[in-house]
Design a protein around this motif. Structure first.
Motif, PDB file in Angstrom:
ATOM      1  N   ASN A 234       0.845  -1.254   0.050  1.00 11.26           N
ATOM      2  CA  ASN A 234      -0.060  -0.068  -0.212  1.00 11.26           C
ATOM      3  C   ASN A 234       1.000   1.294   0.164  1.00 11.26           C
ATOM      4  OD1 ASN A 234      -2.012  -1.826   0.026  1.00 11.26           O
ATOM      5  ND2 ASN A 234      -2.604  -1.709   2.167  1.00 11.26           N
ATOM      6  N   ASP A 282      -4.160  -3.445   5.712  1.00 10.81           N
ATOM      7  CA  ASP A 282      -4.894  -2.103   6.319  1.00 10.81           C
ATOM      8  C   ASP A 282      -5.465  -2.309   7.754  1.00 10.81           C
ATOM      9  OD1 ASP A 282      -4.051   0.065   4.765  1.00 10.81           O
ATOM     10  OD2 ASP A 282      -5.493  -0.305   3.192  1.00 10.81           O
ATOM     11  N   ARG A 287      -6.479   0.833   9.755  1.00  9.93           N
ATOM     12  CA  ARG A 287      -6.784   1.918   9.102  1.00  9.93           C
ATOM     13  C   ARG A 287      -7.542   1.641   8.032  1.00  9.93           C
ATOM     14  NH1 ARG A 287      -1.499   4.052   5.803  1.00  9.93           N
ATOM     15  NH2 ARG A 287      -1.574   2.420   4.281  1.00  9.93           N
ATOM     16  N   SER A 288      -8.448   2.546   7.565  1.00 14.54           N
ATOM     17  CA  SER A 288      -9.402   2.361   6.634  1.00 14.54           C
ATOM     18  C   SER A 288      -8.596   2.020   5.135  1.00 14.54           C
ATOM     19  CB  SER A 288     -10.538   3.418   6.493  1.00 14.54           C
ATOM     20  OG  SER A 288     -11.047   3.505   7.625  1.00 14.54           O
ATOM     21  N   ASP A 290      -8.012   2.603   1.365  1.00 19.75           N
ATOM     22  CA  ASP A 290      -7.931   3.825   0.393  1.00 19.75           C
ATOM     23  C   ASP A 290      -9.263   3.124  -0.493  1.00 19.75           C
ATOM     24  OD1 ASP A 290      -8.240   5.805  -1.223  1.00 19.75           O
ATOM     25  OD2 ASP A 290      -6.018   5.711  -1.942  1.00 19.75           O
ATOM     26  N   HIS A 291     -10.428   3.874  -0.576  1.00 21.96           N
ATOM     27  CA  HIS A 291     -11.395   3.452  -1.563  1.00 21.96           C
ATOM     28  C   HIS A 291     -10.786   3.644  -2.951  1.00 21.96           C
ATOM     29  CE1 HIS A 291     -15.292   3.036   0.840  1.00 21.96           C
ATOM     30  NE2 HIS A 291     -14.147   2.880   1.573  1.00 21.96           N
ATOM     31  N   GLN A 292      -9.832   4.586  -3.399  1.00 20.86           N
ATOM     32  CA  GLN A 292      -9.532   4.948  -4.691  1.00 20.86           C
ATOM     33  C   GLN A 292      -8.254   4.268  -4.909  1.00 20.86           C
ATOM     34  OE1 GLN A 292     -10.426   9.455  -4.625  1.00 20.86           O
ATOM     35  NE2 GLN A 292     -11.874   8.782  -6.367  1.00 20.86           N
ATOM     36  N   ALA A 293      -7.799   3.491  -4.016  1.00 21.25           N
ATOM     37  CA  ALA A 293      -6.414   2.813  -4.377  1.00 21.25           C
ATOM     38  C   ALA A 293      -6.450   2.145  -5.912  1.00 21.25           C
ATOM     39  CB  ALA A 293      -6.125   1.789  -3.593  1.00 21.25           C
ATOM     40  N   GLY A 297      -8.767  -0.785  -4.553  1.00 21.81           N
ATOM     41  CA  GLY A 297      -9.622   0.161  -3.876  1.00 21.81           C
ATOM     42  C   GLY A 297     -11.229  -0.270  -4.196  1.00 21.81           C
TER      43      GLY A 297
END
Ligand SMILES: [Zn+2]
Length: 538
Positions: A234, A282, A287-288, A290-293, A297
């Motif tokens: 990540n 993650d 931690r959350s 990343d939705h846009q990874a 994502g």
């Protein structure tokens, strides 16, 4: 045409440890090394043995089965021999397959940071590499500040690289330590290193993301001939992070321009584990994701239907650069689309559960998971809870025991000596085989008290959970404030060495913890019966 092999080197546990707010325990490191190894990376760098107790303990044993296990340290100091350097000795004592030594390659740093002459630094590189090779291990040199050093004094930077190579280093790794180099510069400088006599097959690239181009710089180095790439899961790392392996791996594996020329040792089957690897990591970091990874994502393959609705429904692939299945991600177009179902069937298959595509229970399970995820559950990081939910929905899970009620008290008061103390006590009433039992326990905090009370007397199952241990407990507040929803993630382990993760969600932290604790115990009982063995190993 024979493809060139590109070797994947992970430095999550070493350089990634420099990320602000990240501090791995030995247990974390063991879990992460296992994930990286299982995914199929070539090298796993674990840290600096000898530099701190965590890393020394971590290197007491080899932590990978397939991947080469790499210890990191510095070249010997000037003025003493390699055999008398305590730092180098600690590296040679570690249970590693390869040793990566960082060396100064910018003359300015040699003078200011090391305080020795340029020649003494070259001698340190040569002697240190020879000592590693003589120990029977693979030697690597990380040329620190290589690109900036090259711009300041190209001859000296090249001398550092060629000295490492001619002394026997398997890899000479060019580091963009400050992260400011641009892709075209990376390409030109790598070409100069190859022209100076270090073959691309022995060169590595270590890029930082300070201008958002760590991945681009890595690919530029590959185009110029480099055959080892370093990065982290990540893209974690100091400042803006390191090159993101989770982006690089699928790019090299799936994009024709690379795939037709290079083999990265990760086949299409292994690649489907990528999204899980990224998200599990993650979760471990609490931690959350990343939705846009890129690739992994949650939004990477999500398209709002809008004006494209009909085309999307006919063929969602016209809107995708690769298929979500190829990296183990999900397409998000419609709730009941076939891609989602196939992914579910696959996820269940991984846990040894086979279910027919048209089985109505499968639709029910998908429905439940979607509803729960909407309320805050995260099953990607809680394999055991997912497996339990699947067993319960698709088949049956025995009613081992039933918790009738629990009560937790927290009292803050002054003791007889006038010291302020906080006492937590829990009372649990449960029924096993028709018999009611009540257990009381005091603990360090309310969750610990509840856990102790819950596991104090499980009647005839008590001996079965004797080796159950809680390895980690993570809390995440899903939306701010004291009225927020709380997600609790618990990692458990037992004498077999298996580890499993369970989840609980509630607006009450004790209740969320209770759910996760219950899942862990029930999972352990199922596992003892051989019914959950597959998932436990994951
Ligand atoms: Zn670095």
């Amino acid at each position: 045409m024979k493809k060139d092999r590109i070797y994947l080197f992970d430095t999550t546990l070493r350089d990634g440890q420099q990320t602000p707010g990240i501090d791995f325990s030995v247990e974390d490191k063991i879990a992460i090394a296992g994930m990286l190894d299982e995914f199929g990376l070539d090298y796993v760098e674990g840290g600096y043995p000898g530099a701190n107790p965590t890393d020394t303990a971590f290197f007491a044993r080899k932590r990978t089965a397939r991947a080469k296990f790499v210890a990191f340290g510095m070249t010997k100091r000037a003025g003493i021999s390699a055999s008398n350097d305590p730092g180098l000795a600690a590296l040679l004592d570690s249970q590693s397959d390869a040793i990566c030594l960082v060396a100064k390659s910018w003359d300015y740093h040699v003078r200011v940071a090391l305080g020795c002459s340029n020649e003494e630094n070259l001698e340190s590189i040569a002697e240190s590499v020879r000592a590693v090779v003589a120990s029977g291990r693979e030697a690597m040199i990380d040329c620190e500040h290589f690109f900036d050093g090259y711009k300041a004094n190209p001859d000296y930077a090249l001398a550092c690289a060629t000295t490492a190579f001619t002394s026997g280093a398997r890899w000479v790794v060019l580091c963009d330590t400050n992260g400011g180099t641009q892709p075209a510069e990376v390409r030109a400088i790598v070409e100069a290193v190859i022209a100076a006599g270090v073959p691309g097959a022995n060169l590595g690239i270590h890029a930082h993301n300070d201008t958002g181009q760590a991945v681009a710089n890595t690919l530029a180095a590959v185009e110029a001939g480099v055959r080892q790439i370093q990065g982290t899961l990540n893209g974690i790392g100091e400042r803006c992070g390191n090159a993101n392996l989770v982006t690089l791996v699928p790019t090299l594996a799936l994009k024709e321009t690379y795939a037709e020329r290079f083999d990265i040792g990760i086949d299409t089957d292994m690649l489907t584990g990528l999204t899980k690897l990224s998200h599990t990591f993650d979760e471990l970091l609490n931690r959350s994701p990343d939705h846009q990874a890129p690739y992994v994502g949650a939004s990477a393959f999500a398209t709002k239907a809008g004006i494209h609705a009909s085309a999307l429904l006919k063929d969602p692939r016209t809107y995708e650069h690769v298929t979500p299945e190829s990296v183990g991600n999900l397409r998000k177009v419609m709730v009941s689309d076939q891609g989602g179902k196939a992914n579910f069937i696959n996820a269940l298959k991984l846990r040894g559960i086979t279910v027919a595509k048209d089985d109505p229970k499968l639709d029910r399970l998908i429905q439940i998971v979607k509803e729960r995820e909407a309320t805050g559950y995260a099953y990607e990081g809680a394999d055991a809870s997912f497996a339990l939910l699947a067993y319960r929905t698709l088949g049956t899970v025995p009613d081992f025991f039933h918790v009738e009620s629990f009560r937790v008290m927290v009292e803050r008061r002054y003791d007889a000596n006038g010291q302020l103390k906080t006492v937590s006590e829990a009372v649990v009433r449960l029924i096993v085989d028709g018999e009611t039992m009540m257990s009381v326990a005091e603990g360090h905090g309310p969750v610990n008290a509840l856990d102790l009370a819950l596991r104090k007397d499980l009647g005839k199952y008590q001996s079965e959970i004797a080796d159950l241990e809680l390895a980690d407990y993570k809390v995440r507040i899903l939306n701010g404030g004291t009225e927020a929803i709380t997600r609790v993630l618990i990692e458990s382990t037992d004498a077999s060495g298996a580890r499993w993760w369970t989840v609980g969600v509630s607006d009450n932290i004790i209740d969320a913890s209770f759910q996760a604790l219950m899942d862990s115990i029930v999972y352990k009982l199922l596992k003892n019966r051989g019914e959950a063995g597959k998932a436990a190993a994951e």
